[in-house]
Design a protein around this motif. Structure first.
Motif, PDB file in Angstrom:
ATOM      1  N   VAL B  89       0.835  -1.199   0.000  1.00  8.51           N
ATOM      2  CA  VAL B  89       0.000   0.000   0.000  1.00  8.51           C
ATOM      3  C   VAL B  89       0.872   1.252   0.000  1.00  8.51           C
ATOM      4  CG1 VAL B  89      -1.665   1.328   1.333  1.00  8.51           C
ATOM      5  CG2 VAL B  89      -1.955  -1.129   1.102  1.00  8.51           C
ATOM      6  N   ALA B 172      -2.578  -3.666  -5.167  1.00  9.36           N
ATOM      7  CA  ALA B 172      -2.570  -2.453  -4.349  1.00  9.36           C
ATOM      8  C   ALA B 172      -2.403  -1.230  -5.229  1.00  9.36           C
ATOM      9  CB  ALA B 172      -1.440  -2.534  -3.330  1.00  9.36           C
ATOM     10  N   LEU B 175      -5.641  -0.416  -7.302  1.00 10.22           N
ATOM     11  CA  LEU B 175      -6.684   0.139  -6.433  1.00 10.22           C
ATOM     12  C   LEU B 175      -6.338   1.564  -6.021  1.00 10.22           C
ATOM     13  CD1 LEU B 175      -7.572  -2.890  -4.154  1.00 10.22           C
ATOM     14  CD2 LEU B 175      -9.147  -1.557  -5.541  1.00 10.22           C
ATOM     15  N   THR B 176      -5.096   1.755  -5.603  1.00 10.61           N
ATOM     16  CA  THR B 176      -4.691   3.094  -5.163  1.00 10.61           C
ATOM     17  C   THR B 176      -4.801   4.088  -6.310  1.00 10.61           C
ATOM     18  OG1 THR B 176      -3.135   2.030  -3.667  1.00 10.61           O
ATOM     19  CG2 THR B 176      -2.851   4.379  -4.020  1.00 10.61           C
ATOM     20  N   THR B 217      -7.803  -0.758   0.424  1.00 18.47           N
ATOM     21  CA  THR B 217      -6.704  -1.389  -0.305  1.00 18.47           C
ATOM     22  C   THR B 217      -5.861  -2.248   0.635  1.00 18.47           C
ATOM     23  OG1 THR B 217      -6.629   0.573  -1.683  1.00 18.47           O
ATOM     24  CG2 THR B 217      -4.770  -0.926  -1.845  1.00 18.47           C
ATOM     25  N   SER B 221      -5.265  -6.230   0.298  1.00 19.85           N
ATOM     26  CA  SER B 221      -3.890  -6.708   0.173  1.00 19.85           C
ATOM     27  C   SER B 221      -3.568  -7.670   1.300  1.00 19.85           C
ATOM     28  CB  SER B 221      -2.908  -5.533   0.237  1.00 19.85           C
ATOM     29  OG  SER B 221      -3.146  -4.654  -0.801  1.00 19.85           O
TER      30      SER B 221
END
Lengths: 351, 296
Positions: B89, B172, B175-176, B217, B221
């Motif tokens: 992340v 990650a 998504l981020t 996230t 993860s």
């Protein structure tokens, strides 16, 4: 960097995006305390110019100086110009008060001073009741007030407004327009205001800058630009909706005699050096419906009539097929053949 | 004509009562969820309370915590899953941040970052063994630079952690990136015109708006990393320092034929994940979670 300045100078400011040049060498001098409107349709470069001033877009040519000091190489946070965005760009996770106080807290203003100035700004835009709400709980007009308060609470040397009223409905737009004018009169903050609405620009600005395809067409007071547009493009923007294609006959001093395609003779004011082809620009409200054919009259057939209360908006067609827009008090009906008269000083002839 | 009217009005009446017939399309999905998730879960749950050797229904759970070799798996798995999720992340934030704008080679770079998803854990493990193994390139370079002995980076904790990072990062990152793209860029511009430096803009605008998305996230993860199995076997030390919960469950159920105990371990695994996710989501409720763009 805050406080008043004497002169902001744009010198051949240019901005290109790849191969397209959005702003072609703009020259403009803005005096302290002035309200300047950049006017033009979308794609004319007005928003680009504003973003260049704010520092959100780097220039690809030219320079900007504030009282002789070069500022175009400064990032936006070092310029300290207030900006009101078209979508307001309020911070959704902060209350109205924290939104307005954001700039002050970034400057590490003391708590007492911050509260005092935020209170003042909240009062100025009449948001006392809503100051603890979040942006999502406000109406469009209230959000607009927050955005303005947030930009002016720092008393920036220059306030930039990017079509701030375009997301509001018609009634609210008029109200906020007056509000902006009132704020400018009471605070005297130098303002650059971007709009595509000529009425808004005329109502608000001390000076208009009309842009087209990245080039300045005309700079002048609202009266000057409204009454004496320099070319057919500015004229079209200033309400000369009728552009009648004509051939140029004789020219005498500032007057020109021209002929429509159907051979009707018109006398008008010559605004540019003319070749053999030209356009005669006439505002819809400058036509008068008359009963007798005479000098500067033209015959047309009424096609569409819209009722607008005190007057009617009429679409009529000349014998040669040219469409005319006319505003008149006379009651007309589709199919009527009418004679329109326009005074020579109300006809502008452009190349 | 009347038939059409009646049909329309029936639809209207149903809609008034909150019934949307399109939602019936969910039915096959719901059936599959019940058959393939809810039923096995409940079956495993009741099985875990029927210990093979008889006795108290909680005997399996008691055994788990009394047997150090088993109890330890909780910490081993957490010690892999939490750092891997946290690293993935945190590492995806600056990269996603840079990837928002337009620049040359953006698509190629995104593809490169996302490719590990398609590799699968087995291929990743093979690559890790070849690269980080005692005779792999990494150690050859290290030796050539004058190291005394090859660094041990496979068949232990590090091998598994690397594998989790390689396979988990793309998730990650994607998504981020999507959470970050949802934040209206004019908010940062507005902050800049109000005098906020880059660092202040990140701290006061971007981070608070991004944090709820980062929490989600992190949870996803973490779940991915916590259920690690193949890489813990292939590039880890499955009998020792990477004896994770899923291996323990597998060994107990399929090697020792103790399905009840295996189910108990699986249930505990789910419980640990739920606790971690619960803690993160509770923290998330303290954050701003409204719109992050447009008119605010």
């Amino acid at each position: 960097m805050s406080g008043r300045f004497a002169e902001l100078h744009l010198d051949q400011v240019q901005r290109a995006f790849g191969d397209t040049v959005a702003l072609k060498g703009m020259d403009l001098t803005i005096k302290g305390g002035e309200f300047v409107a950049l006017l033009g349709p979308s794609g004319c470069g007005k928003s680009t110019a504003l973003n260049c001033l704010a520092g959100l877009l780097p220039l690809t040519g030219g320079r900007i100086t504030l009282d002789g000091k070069r500022i175009d190489d400064l990032p936006p946070e070092k310029r300290g110009f207030g900006m009101v965005f078209q979508n307001y760009a309020l911070f959704p996770h902060m209350s109205v008060r924290r939104n307005i106080g954001f700039g002050l807290s970034m400057r590490r203003t003391g708590k007492a001073e911050l509260n005092r100035r935020v209170d003042e700004a909240v009062r100025l835009v009449q948001l006392e009741e809503h100051q603890h709400k979040f942006p999502a709980q406000l109406s469009g007009g209230q959000q607009q007030r927050v955005a303005i308060a947030r930009a002016i609470v720092l008393e920036p040397p220059l306030v930039l407004m990017d079509e701030p009223l375009s997301n509001l409905d018609a009634a609210l737009r008029l109200e906020m327009r007056t509000e902006i004018r009132r704020l400018h009169q009471s605070l005297g903050l130098t303002t650059v205001y971007v709009t595509h609405d000529q009425e808004e620009a005329l109502a608000l600005a001390d000076r208009l800058v009309v842009l087209r395809l990245g080039e300045v067409q005309q700079v002048g007071s609202p009266e000057e630009v409204y009454a004496h547009p320099v070319n057919r493009y500015v004229a079209g923007f200033m309400g000369y909706r009728n552009m009648i294609p004509v051939t140029v006959g004789s020219q005498e001093g500032e007057h020109a005699t021209v002929h429509t395609e159907a051979g009707v003779k018109l006398v008008g004011v010559k605004r540019e050096e003319l070749g053999s082809e030209a356009v005669a620009a006439v505002r819809p409200e400058d036509f008068a419906v008359v009963t007798e054919i005479g000098a500067n009259t033209i015959e047309a057939v009424v096609e569409i009539v819209e009722y607008h209360g005190r007057e009617q908006a009429v679409e009529a067609r000349l014998r040669d097929g040219t469409q005319l827009h006319v505003r008149t008090n006379s009651r007309l009906a589709p199919g009527d053949t009418i004679t329109l008269k326009v005074p020579a000083e109300r006809v502008l002839v452009f190349a | 004509m009347t038939a059409v009217l009646e049909r329309a009005s029936l639809k209207h009446r149903l809609a008034e009562k909150g019934v949307d017939r399109v939602l019936w399309l969910l039915l096959p999905g719901a059936v599959f969820v019940i058959l393939l998730f809810v039923y096995p879960f409940l079956y495993g749950l009741q099985l875990s309370f029927q210990p093979k050797g008889g006795g108290s229904p909680f005997q399996n759970y008691i055994t788990f915590f009394q047997d150090d070799y088993l109890a330890e798996t909780v910490w081993i798995t957490l010690w892999l899953g939490l750092p891997a999720a946290l690293f993935n992340v945190l590492a995806s934030i600056p990269i996603a941040f840079r990837m928002r704008g337009r620049f040359r080679g953006k698509r190629a770079l995104t593809t490169l970052l996302v490719i590990p998803i398609t590799l699968g854990t087995v291929l990743t493990a093979e690559g890790l063994l070849a690269f980080f193994g005692p005779t792999g390139w990494f150690n050859r370079i290290l030796m050539a630079l004058g190291a005394d002995e090859p660094a041990k980076l496979t068949h232990n904790y590090w091998g598994v952690l690397f594998s989790l990072i390689i396979t988990g990062f793309p998730f990650a990152f994607l998504l981020t990136l999507s959470y970050l793209s949802g934040i209206d860029p004019t908010l940062e511009q507005a902050a800049a015109t109000l005098g906020a430096s880059k660092r202040q803009r990140f701290r006061t605008i971007t981070m608070p708006l991004l944090a709820p998305g980062l929490a989600v996230t992190f949870c996803l993860s973490f779940v991915l990393a916590f259920s690690v199995f193949p890489s813990a076997v292939m590039v880890g030390n499955p009998a020792g320092e990477t004896h994770v919960m899923s291996i323990a469950a597998y060994e107990t159920a399929l090697r020792d034929n103790d399905f009840a105990m295996g189910s108990a371990i699986a249930m505990l695994m789910a419980l640990v994940m739920l606790i971690v996710i619960g803690v993160v989501l509770i923290w998330r409720t303290t954050l701003y979670r409204g719109a992050t763009g447009g008119k605010g």
